[in-house]
Design an enzyme around this catalytic site. Structure first.
Site, PDB file in Angstrom:
ATOM      1  N   LYS A 279       0.801  -1.243   0.000  1.00 22.59           N
ATOM      2  CA  LYS A 279       0.000   0.000   0.000  1.00 22.59           C
ATOM      3  C   LYS A 279       0.831   1.288   0.000  1.00 22.59           C
ATOM      4  O   LYS A 279       0.446   2.301   0.565  1.00 22.59           O
ATOM      5  CB  LYS A 279      -0.978   0.035   1.193  1.00 22.59           C
ATOM      6  CG  LYS A 279      -1.857  -1.171   1.310  1.00 22.59           C
ATOM      7  CD  LYS A 279      -2.691  -1.374   0.081  1.00 22.59           C
ATOM      8  CE  LYS A 279      -2.379  -2.698  -0.540  1.00 22.59           C
ATOM      9  NZ  LYS A 279      -2.887  -2.808  -1.916  1.00 22.59           N
TER      10      LYS A 279
ATOM     11  N   THR B  44       2.987   0.418  -4.872  1.00 25.61           N
ATOM     12  CA  THR B  44       3.547  -0.710  -5.615  1.00 25.61           C
ATOM     13  C   THR B  44       2.957  -0.816  -7.023  1.00 25.61           C
ATOM     14  O   THR B  44       3.689  -0.953  -8.011  1.00 25.61           O
ATOM     15  CB  THR B  44       3.255  -2.033  -4.863  1.00 25.61           C
ATOM     16  OG1 THR B  44       3.406  -1.809  -3.470  1.00 25.61           O
ATOM     17  CG2 THR B  44       4.165  -3.138  -5.330  1.00 25.61           C
TER      18      THR B  44
ATOM     19  N   HIS C  50       8.017  -7.353  -1.250  1.00 25.46           N
ATOM     20  CA  HIS C  50       7.823  -6.620   0.007  1.00 25.46           C
ATOM     21  C   HIS C  50       8.931  -6.949   1.004  1.00 25.46           C
ATOM     22  O   HIS C  50       8.891  -6.511   2.146  1.00 25.46           O
ATOM     23  CB  HIS C  50       6.474  -6.987   0.633  1.00 25.46           C
ATOM     24  CG  HIS C  50       5.280  -6.546  -0.159  1.00 25.46           C
ATOM     25  ND1 HIS C  50       5.198  -5.306  -0.754  1.00 25.46           N
ATOM     26  CD2 HIS C  50       4.111  -7.173  -0.433  1.00 25.46           C
ATOM     27  CE1 HIS C  50       4.020  -5.199  -1.367  1.00 25.46           C
ATOM     28  NE2 HIS C  50       3.343  -6.312  -1.197  1.00 25.46           N
TER      29      HIS C  50
ATOM     30  N   TYR D 220       5.837   8.255  -2.458  1.00 22.65           N
ATOM     31  CA  TYR D 220       4.546   8.330  -3.154  1.00 22.65           C
ATOM     32  C   TYR D 220       4.112   9.790  -3.336  1.00 22.65           C
ATOM     33  O   TYR D 220       3.683  10.191  -4.423  1.00 22.65           O
ATOM     34  CB  TYR D 220       3.510   7.564  -2.316  1.00 22.65           C
ATOM     35  CG  TYR D 220       2.122   7.488  -2.897  1.00 22.65           C
ATOM     36  CD1 TYR D 220       1.762   6.445  -3.747  1.00 22.65           C
ATOM     37  CD2 TYR D 220       1.149   8.427  -2.566  1.00 22.65           C
ATOM     38  CE1 TYR D 220       0.482   6.355  -4.263  1.00 22.65           C
ATOM     39  CE2 TYR D 220      -0.134   8.353  -3.081  1.00 22.65           C
ATOM     40  CZ  TYR D 220      -0.471   7.309  -3.931  1.00 22.65           C
ATOM     41  OH  TYR D 220      -1.743   7.227  -4.449  1.00 22.65           O
TER      42      TYR D 220
ATOM     43  N   LYS E 152      -8.431   5.273  -3.806  1.00 20.24           N
ATOM     44  CA  LYS E 152      -8.586   6.717  -3.961  1.00 20.24           C
ATOM     45  C   LYS E 152      -7.358   7.349  -4.603  1.00 20.24           C
ATOM     46  O   LYS E 152      -7.467   8.287  -5.374  1.00 20.24           O
ATOM     47  CB  LYS E 152      -8.772   7.331  -2.570  1.00 20.24           C
ATOM     48  CG  LYS E 152     -10.105   7.986  -2.350  1.00 20.24           C
ATOM     49  CD  LYS E 152     -10.100   8.652  -0.981  1.00 20.24           C
ATOM     50  CE  LYS E 152     -11.482   9.192  -0.644  1.00 20.24           C
ATOM     51  NZ  LYS E 152     -11.494   9.756   0.713  1.00 20.24           N
TER      52      LYS E 152
HETATM   53  P1  A3P Z   1      -5.305   4.347  -1.393  1.00 18.25           P
HETATM   54  O1  A3P Z   1      -5.851   3.172  -0.631  1.00 18.25           O
HETATM   55  O2  A3P Z   1      -4.846   5.438  -0.480  1.00 18.25           O
HETATM   56  O3  A3P Z   1      -6.208   4.836  -2.446  1.00 18.25           O
HETATM   57  P2  A3P Z   1      -0.102  -0.627  -3.549  1.00 18.25           P
HETATM   58  O4  A3P Z   1      -0.097  -0.409  -5.005  1.00 18.25           O
HETATM   59  O5  A3P Z   1       1.252  -0.567  -2.915  1.00 18.25           O
HETATM   60  O6  A3P Z   1      -0.889  -1.823  -3.165  1.00 18.25           O
HETATM   61  O7  A3P Z   1      -0.834   0.632  -2.924  1.00 18.25           O
HETATM   62  C1  A3P Z   1      -2.195   0.882  -3.184  1.00 18.25           C
HETATM   63  C2  A3P Z   1      -2.437   2.356  -3.017  1.00 18.25           C
HETATM   64  O8  A3P Z   1      -1.945   3.043  -4.164  1.00 18.25           O
HETATM   65  C3  A3P Z   1      -3.905   2.669  -2.928  1.00 18.25           C
HETATM   66  O9  A3P Z   1      -3.984   3.864  -2.140  1.00 18.25           O
HETATM   67  C4  A3P Z   1      -4.249   2.883  -4.382  1.00 18.25           C
HETATM   68  O10 A3P Z   1      -5.431   3.599  -4.594  1.00 18.25           O
HETATM   69  C5  A3P Z   1      -3.021   3.657  -4.847  1.00 18.25           C
HETATM   70  N1  A3P Z   1      -2.782   3.565  -6.284  1.00 18.25           N
HETATM   71  C6  A3P Z   1      -2.949   2.482  -7.074  1.00 18.25           C
HETATM   72  N2  A3P Z   1      -2.634   2.777  -8.346  1.00 18.25           N
HETATM   73  C7  A3P Z   1      -2.258   4.076  -8.360  1.00 18.25           C
HETATM   74  C8  A3P Z   1      -1.822   4.958  -9.394  1.00 18.25           C
HETATM   75  N3  A3P Z   1      -1.725   4.559 -10.652  1.00 18.25           N
HETATM   76  N4  A3P Z   1      -1.513   6.229  -9.047  1.00 18.25           N
HETATM   77  C9  A3P Z   1      -1.605   6.629  -7.774  1.00 18.25           C
HETATM   78  N5  A3P Z   1      -2.023   5.846  -6.765  1.00 18.25           N
HETATM   79  C10 A3P Z   1      -2.340   4.576  -7.041  1.00 18.25           C
END
Ligand code: A3P
Length: 319
Positions: free
Chosen positions: A67, A70, A130, A219, A286
């Site tokens: 989160k 990634t 991870h 991020y 989001k």
């Molecule tokens: P939120 O839950 O705050 O919306 P990971 O990819 O490490 O699993 O993290 C997921 C988080 O990154 C989520 O955050 C997700 O919405 C966000 N996310 C996924 N794709 C994204 C993108 N292309 N650009 C920005 N944020 C993104």
């Protein structure tokens, strides 16, 4: 014994029994090993990666806490590396989730097989993981491979993870969501692949020791200026954009393709599912900075802030 084949699982079970375990707020069983907490069901693959994964010089390893961005980093890196193979409008990302095109070492490749053959994967191979840096050390050091780390404000990472687990693990039993309990465990460093601060610090220090080996991203920085970081990633992995590519607007096109709004609206990410993983849609929620304030009290925010000041003191890393 009388010529019986020894069960190779025994050694693992024996190790598991010597280690501290805890049940997390989401019901996930966690085990502590070399200072980090792993989901028990991912622990064997974690050990296998540590034991068997051999990095090639050309490998690119995308390292994160869950989160932290990634999915986004996987998409961006894949596009940068493969831009001469696929044009933007033919990108596999239009029909496949970023986690399909860039697999995780422990969660995908080493999940079912202890020592999978990764030789057939086209180079440069891109992997996600991870794992803490100390778990990858040997393999990474023995090769010229590159590691890119992305981290995120701990409050947003926590809230994002809480949503993710609530959706994926708690949905069935309908229990109330214990955000307070989850938060408290987070503050005690008990979360998947955590403690948060140790995970980020390992990569932060690795980057200080060798900036050729590790690129350290946040991020929030990418949210502010993604094209700048697309260029930085490209340079870091040895795929810099030519002046002509820049003039053609290729960097902006990659940014657009990989944007939250674009990816989250694709059919594959609305409806698809990767075998053994969660619904693709749950990787997109989001995608904003500061959403924690909608779920945590200011006092909780302060607690984390103080905790981070304390844990990261002297490192030069701030959130
Ligand atoms: P939120 O839950 O705050 O919306 P990971 O990819 O490490 O699993 O993290 C997921 C988080 O990154 C989520 O955050 C997700 O919405 C966000 N996310 C996924 N794709 C994204 C993108 N292309 N650009 C920005 N944020 C993104």
């Amino acid at each position: 014994s009388s010529g019986e084949v020894e069960d190779p699982k025994d050694e693992f079970q024996e190790l598991l029994q010597t280690l501290e375990q805890k049940t997390s707020w989401s019901g996930t069983q966690l085990v502590k090993y070399n200072g980090f907490w792993f989901p028990v069901r991912a622990f064997k693959p974690v050990l296998s990666v540590q034991k068997y994964f051999k990095a090639k010089d050309s490998d690119i390893i995308l390292c994160t806490l869950p989160k932290s961005g990634t999915t986004w980093l996987k998409a961006l890196t894949f596009c940068i590396v493969n831009r001469h193979i696929y044009t933007i409008d033919q990108s596999p990302l239009l029909t496949s989730n970023p986690h399909t095109v860039v697999p995780f070492l422990e969660i995908n490749l080493y999940w079912e097989q202890e020592n999978p053959n990764l030789e057939h994967i086209r180079t440069p191979r891109i992997f996600g993981t991870h794992l803490p840096f100390s778990f990858l050390l040997q393999s990474i050091h023995e090769s010229e491979c590159k590691a890119i780390y992305i981290c995120r404000n701990p409050l947003d990472q926590f809230v994002s993870f809480w949503h993710f687990m609530s959706k994926n693990e708690r949905e069935k039993d309908g229990d109330p969501l214990a955000i307070d309990e989850a938060f408290d465990m987070f503050c005690h460093g008990i979360n998947q692949f955590g403690p948060f601060w140790d995970h980020v610090l390992e990569y932060w220090n690795a980057r200080l020791n060798n900036s050729q080996k590790v690129l350290f991203l946040k991020y929030e920085d990418l949210k502010e200026d993604v094209t700048l970081y697309i260029k930085k990633i490209a340079e870091f992995i040895g795929y810099p954009f030519s002046l002509e590519e820049e003039k053609q607007g290729l960097i902006q096109q990659i940014a657009n393709l990989c944007s939250f709004s674009n990816l989250s609206n694709l059919d594959t990410n609305k409806k698809g599912k990767i075998i053994g993983m969660f619904d693709n849609s749950t990787y997109f929620r989001k995608g904003e900075v500061g959403d924690w304030a909608n779920y945590l009290t200011p006092a909780m925010g302060e607690r984390i802030e103080k905790l981070m000041e304390n844990k990261l003191e002297g490192s030069g890393l701030v959130f």
